[in-house]
Motif scaffolding. Structure first.
Motif, PDB file in Angstrom:
ATOM      1  N   LYS A 177      46.866  29.148  41.175  1.00 12.12           N
ATOM      2  CA  LYS A 177      47.357  30.527  41.217  1.00 12.12           C
ATOM      3  C   LYS A 177      46.899  31.315  40.001  1.00 12.12           C
ATOM      4  O   LYS A 177      46.555  32.491  40.095  1.00 12.12           O
ATOM      5  N   ARG A 178      46.906  30.668  38.829  1.00  7.68           N
ATOM      6  CA  ARG A 178      46.452  31.353  37.618  1.00  7.68           C
ATOM      7  C   ARG A 178      44.968  31.673  37.695  1.00  7.68           C
ATOM      8  O   ARG A 178      44.535  32.739  37.261  1.00  7.68           O
ATOM      9  N   VAL A 179      44.181  30.736  38.228  1.00 11.06           N
ATOM     10  CA  VAL A 179      42.738  30.970  38.388  1.00 11.06           C
ATOM     11  C   VAL A 179      42.512  32.137  39.331  1.00 11.06           C
ATOM     12  O   VAL A 179      41.713  33.034  39.050  1.00 11.06           O
ATOM     13  N   TRP A 180      43.219  32.139  40.446  1.00  8.29           N
ATOM     14  CA  TRP A 180      43.086  33.216  41.435  1.00  8.29           C
ATOM     15  C   TRP A 180      43.449  34.570  40.813  1.00  8.29           C
ATOM     16  O   TRP A 180      42.748  35.558  40.999  1.00  8.29           O
ATOM     17  N   ALA A 181      44.543  34.619  40.068  1.00 10.78           N
ATOM     18  CA  ALA A 181      44.984  35.880  39.448  1.00 10.78           C
ATOM     19  C   ALA A 181      44.003  36.333  38.379  1.00 10.78           C
ATOM     20  O   ALA A 181      43.720  37.532  38.257  1.00 10.78           O
ATOM     21  N   THR A 182      43.472  35.396  37.603  1.00  8.69           N
ATOM     22  CA  THR A 182      42.539  35.748  36.529  1.00  8.69           C
ATOM     23  C   THR A 182      41.259  36.338  37.103  1.00  8.69           C
ATOM     24  O   THR A 182      40.759  37.354  36.611  1.00  8.69           O
ATOM     25  N   VAL A 183      40.716  35.711  38.136  1.00  4.88           N
ATOM     26  CA  VAL A 183      39.460  36.181  38.713  1.00  4.88           C
ATOM     27  C   VAL A 183      39.654  37.511  39.431  1.00  4.88           C
ATOM     28  O   VAL A 183      38.800  38.391  39.353  1.00  4.88           O
ATOM     29  N   SER A 184      40.787  37.690  40.086  1.00  3.70           N
ATOM     30  CA  SER A 184      41.007  38.929  40.837  1.00  3.70           C
ATOM     31  C   SER A 184      41.191  40.135  39.926  1.00  3.70           C
ATOM     32  O   SER A 184      41.038  41.264  40.374  1.00  3.70           O
ATOM     33  N   PHE A 229      39.269  40.915  37.422  1.00  9.39           N
ATOM     34  CA  PHE A 229      37.973  41.440  37.004  1.00  9.39           C
ATOM     35  C   PHE A 229      37.543  42.546  37.949  1.00  9.39           C
ATOM     36  O   PHE A 229      37.646  42.419  39.171  1.00  9.39           O
ATOM     37  N   SER A 230      37.057  43.648  37.373  1.00  2.00           N
ATOM     38  CA  SER A 230      36.587  44.745  38.210  1.00  2.00           C
ATOM     39  C   SER A 230      35.217  44.384  38.770  1.00  2.00           C
ATOM     40  O   SER A 230      34.386  43.799  38.092  1.00  2.00           O
ATOM     41  N   GLY A 231      35.000  44.716  40.014  1.00  2.00           N
ATOM     42  CA  GLY A 231      33.733  44.434  40.662  1.00  2.00           C
ATOM     43  C   GLY A 231      33.780  43.251  41.602  1.00  2.00           C
ATOM     44  O   GLY A 231      32.849  43.029  42.362  1.00  2.00           O
ATOM     45  N   VAL A 232      34.856  42.463  41.571  1.00  2.00           N
ATOM     46  CA  VAL A 232      34.985  41.317  42.472  1.00  2.00           C
ATOM     47  C   VAL A 232      35.404  41.836  43.846  1.00  2.00           C
ATOM     48  O   VAL A 232      36.415  42.508  43.985  1.00  2.00           O
TER      49      VAL A 232
END
Length: 120
Positions: free
Chosen positions: A19-26, A28-31
């Protein structure tokens, strides 16, 4: 920068880290797209992002390695055949004779509501 499809290898063994990985990546602008395969531990990112920054951020949460980066080509648009627009019937224009506002001014309001003040 053009859109890229990046594949990352992650070692995610717990749901809270996932969940932390998912939240961290989401964040980022441009994803534009994120997909995580739990069986293989691979995460696929699509978008206009700097992948090295994402990997650097993810290494603080879990083991992360960059597997591949591909340039995504935008889908080609097929030219649509032009269809003649159906003829619209002539519209009837009615002139506006008054305005319907909630606080509409009318001359009778001046005479009835505002009383002359004689104290001055």
């Amino acid at each position: 920068m053009t859109a890229q499809k990046s594949v990352l290898q992650l070692s995610v063994h717990e749901e809270r880290i996932r969940k932390r990985v998912w939240a961290t990546v989401s964040k980022f602008s441009g994803v534009t797209s994120i997909a995580i395969d739990d069986k293989t531990g691979k995460m696929t990112l699509v978008g206009e992002v700097d992948v090295s920054r994402i990997v650097k951020k993810l290494r603080k949460l879990c083991n992360a390695e960059l597997v591949s980066v591909e340039v995504v080509k935008p889908p080609e648009k097929k030219p649509e055949p032009e269809n003649p627009a159906p003829a619209k019937p002539a519209e009837i224009v009615v002139p506006v004779t008054h305005f319907n506002y909630a606080y509409q001014y009318h001359s009778s309001y001046v005479n009835s509501y505002y009383q002359p003040c004689e104290n001055y």
